[in-house]
Design a protein around this motif. Structure first.
Motif, PDB file in Angstrom:
ATOM      1  N   GLY A   1     -64.793  50.364 -19.926  1.00  0.00           N
ATOM      2  CA  GLY A   1     -64.900  51.635 -20.626  1.00  0.00           C
ATOM      3  C   GLY A   1     -65.757  51.526 -21.875  1.00  0.00           C
ATOM      4  N   TRP A   2     -66.158  52.669 -22.432  1.00  0.00           N
ATOM      5  CA  TRP A   2     -67.034  52.654 -23.604  1.00  0.00           C
ATOM      6  C   TRP A   2     -66.324  52.053 -24.822  1.00  0.00           C
ATOM      7  CZ3 TRP A   2     -66.061  55.107 -28.232  1.00  0.00           C
ATOM      8  CH2 TRP A   2     -65.050  56.073 -28.249  1.00  0.00           C
ATOM      9  N   LYS A   3     -65.013  52.275 -24.948  1.00  0.00           N
ATOM     10  CA  LYS A   3     -64.289  51.706 -26.090  1.00  0.00           C
ATOM     11  C   LYS A   3     -64.267  50.181 -26.014  1.00  0.00           C
ATOM     12  CE  LYS A   3     -61.239  55.499 -27.467  1.00  0.00           C
ATOM     13  NZ  LYS A   3     -59.833  55.914 -27.694  1.00  0.00           N
ATOM     14  N   GLU A   4     -64.008  49.686 -24.817  1.00  0.00           N
ATOM     15  CA  GLU A   4     -63.984  48.230 -24.650  1.00  0.00           C
ATOM     16  C   GLU A   4     -65.372  47.640 -24.883  1.00  0.00           C
ATOM     17  OE1 GLU A   4     -62.648  44.871 -21.343  1.00  0.00           O
ATOM     18  OE2 GLU A   4     -62.334  47.009 -20.950  1.00  0.00           O
ATOM     19  N   ALA A   5     -66.420  48.340 -24.395  1.00  0.00           N
ATOM     20  CA  ALA A   5     -67.790  47.859 -24.590  1.00  0.00           C
ATOM     21  C   ALA A   5     -68.152  47.833 -26.068  1.00  0.00           C
ATOM     22  CB  ALA A   5     -68.768  48.753 -23.818  1.00  0.00           C
ATOM     23  N   LEU A   6     -67.772  48.882 -26.810  1.00  0.00           N
ATOM     24  CA  LEU A   6     -68.073  48.929 -28.243  1.00  0.00           C
ATOM     25  C   LEU A   6     -67.268  47.873 -28.997  1.00  0.00           C
ATOM     26  CD1 LEU A   6     -69.584  50.252 -30.538  1.00  0.00           C
ATOM     27  CD2 LEU A   6     -67.812  52.011 -30.658  1.00  0.00           C
ATOM     28  N   THR A   7     -66.009  47.690 -28.617  1.00  0.00           N
ATOM     29  CA  THR A   7     -65.181  46.660 -29.265  1.00  0.00           C
ATOM     30  C   THR A   7     -65.772  45.275 -29.042  1.00  0.00           C
ATOM     31  OG1 THR A   7     -63.193  48.011 -28.922  1.00  0.00           O
ATOM     32  CG2 THR A   7     -62.864  45.672 -29.383  1.00  0.00           C
ATOM     33  N   ASN A   8     -66.190  44.986 -27.798  1.00  0.00           N
ATOM     34  CA  ASN A   8     -66.814  43.697 -27.502  1.00  0.00           C
ATOM     35  C   ASN A   8     -68.094  43.500 -28.307  1.00  0.00           C
ATOM     36  OD1 ASN A   8     -64.774  43.259 -25.687  1.00  0.00           O
ATOM     37  ND2 ASN A   8     -65.995  43.677 -23.869  1.00  0.00           N
ATOM     38  N   THR A   9     -68.864  44.589 -28.457  1.00  0.00           N
ATOM     39  CA  THR A   9     -70.101  44.510 -29.240  1.00  0.00           C
ATOM     40  C   THR A   9     -69.802  44.102 -30.673  1.00  0.00           C
ATOM     41  OG1 THR A   9     -71.099  46.260 -27.880  1.00  0.00           O
ATOM     42  CG2 THR A   9     -72.129  45.788 -29.999  1.00  0.00           C
ATOM     43  N   VAL A  10     -68.820  44.755 -31.280  1.00  0.00           N
ATOM     44  CA  VAL A  10     -68.466  44.469 -32.676  1.00  0.00           C
ATOM     45  C   VAL A  10     -67.942  43.040 -32.826  1.00  0.00           C
ATOM     46  CG1 VAL A  10     -66.900  45.070 -34.557  1.00  0.00           C
ATOM     47  CG2 VAL A  10     -68.032  46.879 -33.257  1.00  0.00           C
TER      48      VAL A  10
END
Length: 506
Positions: free
Chosen positions: A307-316
């Protein structure tokens, strides 16, 4: 010469080849062969005679340059061999296919027609997935032999390059089902699909992704990285490529996680995935009007593989794990402006802490939540790589990233201290960093060696110097520059005072 009408064909030695029209005769021969099988019991007993009858007609059509009739005969021979009862007939089908395709001066159209005729009997509609037992009218052994035969026929023929690529993929699938991943990767590695003009961009990308996946599964990381460079990033940005783009970056992230352990590259991969889910790259997201309704607009995407939240969290997380550079800082600044970051409190606070010129205390308030993400302890980030053997968290990987996280916080604190202190006692510095003097000295040495920090340690005096000792010439030059600037300001001020006096006098 028969009474069939003749027409011009291709030129040979200045002469036009004669082309016969054998349509009627061919139709009759096919009907005779079909009747011969129908009247015989079992049908397989009459199969050699029927094929012999049509074989003679095939030669007549081939030498007479009657291509339409030749295609009819070839299709009929393959159909008869397929429909005949008895397992031995399946071997006859493969032999018939091989014999017809290797005939002297065989037409390329005839070979293409035979391959197109056989393909639906052995693979599914996608063109490469082998039919499973029960779906196929042949035995598994006969199906596999036919796949190999078609692949051999198509090899080296430009007009059958697409079929060769698909049959190679079928062969690889069969090897993988047998548990032989190495052979599957080798078969696909022989196909340079990026040079094929008859395949669509999407099919080429799918093929290269399959090569990447198999190489990663057999832990051939060097070849996997080489293969990944065959896909242009611009191709993945085209319409309809979103699914393949996500798959590509997940495979690439698995490579960097398992082999290089490059946190910055991992952050870039997850950022690209995040940009795919939200419909646009975060680089251009600074319009607050977009923020309204974001959660509802992307709720469907959250049910995807990542999901987009998981992708953004991984990015950070992986951005914070990256070694400090201008690129890392710039990426953090751009992500901080993303309105969607407000929905993930732990990521928002962590990014702000790393961007502030203030000392961070270890552990961070949200560190436990950030280290609990699956990507922190999972080497196989792509679901296509998951097996029963690698589906468990990797404690070694988790320990590695945990240590790196602590190191990045210490390095951030050292950069902050170098901004506020020109000289500081090592004991005091160790106290601020919550480290022993030996550990603090070790981290300072590492940063000096990498060129990310200037520092000199005077052990006898227990002093760390963060500023370079300036020579007399440098001090004098700076003093002269300051005096010049001061005189300029005095001159400008005097001019403005004189101007104002003149205005008031009038």
């Amino acid at each position: 010469m028969s009474s069939a009408a003749a027409s011009s064909g291709k030129a040979t030695d200045g002469q036009l080849e004669e082309r016969l029209d054998l349509t009627r005769e061919t139709t009759e021969k096919i009907a005779q062969a079909t009747a011969l099988l129908r009247e015989s019991s079992p049908a397989a007993a009459a199969l050699p005679s029927a094929l012999s009858l049509l074989s003679a007609q095939e030669k007549k059509c081939r030498t007479g340059n009657d291509t339409p009739s030749l295609l009819l005969v070839c299709r009929a021979m393959l159909s008869l061999a397929r429909d005949a009862d008895g397992t031995p007939a399946k071997e006859v089908l493969r032999e018939t296919l091989h014999r017809l395709s290797t005939r002297r001066s065989q037409k390329s159209k005839a070979i293409s027609c035979m391959v197109e005729t056989v393909l639906p009997w052995i693979v599914e509609k996608d063109g490469f997935t082998p039919l499973r037992e029960g779906e196929c009218s042949f035995s598994v052994e006969a199906r596999d032999a036919l796949i190999e035969s078609v692949r051999t026929i198509a090899e080296g023929k430009m007009y059958l390059e697409a079929e060769f690529a698909r049959m190679s993929r079928s062969r690889a699938i069969l090897y993988e089902r047998e548990g032989n991943v190495g052979e599957a990767a080798s078969v696909l590695g022989e196909v340079h699909v990026e040079t094929y003009g008859s395949l669509s961009k999407r099919e080429k990308v799918e093929f290269v992704l399959e090569q990447m996946r198999l190489n990663l599964m057999r832990k051939d990381y060097v070849r996997a990285h080489i293969v990944s460079n065959k896909i242009k990033k611009s191709t993945l940005e085209e319409e309809g490529m979103s699914e393949l783009k996500v798959k590509y970056y997940l495979l690439l992230a698995s490579y960097y996680q398992q082999h290089d352990r490059d946190a910055l590259e991992l952050a870039k991969c997850f950022h690209a995935i995040y940009g795919t889910f939200v419909g646009a790259a975060v680089d251009s997201v600074n319009d607050q009007s977009i923020a309204s309704g974001v959660g509802d607009a992307m709720s469907d995407e959250a049910t995807a593989v990542l999901g987009w939240k998981e992708a953004l969290t991984n990015t950070v997380v992986f951005l914070c794990l990256s070694e400090y550079s201008n690129e890392v800082k710039d990426m953090m600044e751009r992500i901080r402006l993303d309105p969607r970051l407000e929905k993930i409190v732990e990521c928002r606070d962590t990014i702000k802490a790393f961007l502030k010129n203030e000392i961070m205390h270890y552990p961070l308030p949200h560190q436990t939540a950030l280290e609990s993400i699956p990507a922190f302890s999972t080497g196989t980030l792509s679901p296509d790589l998951v097996t029963s053997d690698n589906n468990q968290p990797d404690k070694t990987l988790r320990s590695h990233w945990h240590t790196i996280f602590h190191t990045r916080i210490i390095q951030h604190n050292l950069r902050v201290l170098s901004m506020y202190y020109r000289r500081i006692h090592l004991s005091r510095l160790s106290q601020l960093l919550s480290l022993s003097s030996a550990d603090a000295e070790s981290h300072i040495s590492q940063m000096v060696s990498s060129g990310s920090l200037y520092a000199k340690i005077d052990r006898p005096k227990d002093i760390v110097r963060f500023s370079k000792k300036r020579s007399e010439e440098e001090v004098l030059s700076d003093w002269a520059a300051d005096i010049k600037q001061l005189l300029g300001l005095v001159e400008e001020t005097s001019y403005l005072i004189q101007k104002e006096n003149m205005v008031q006098s009038h």
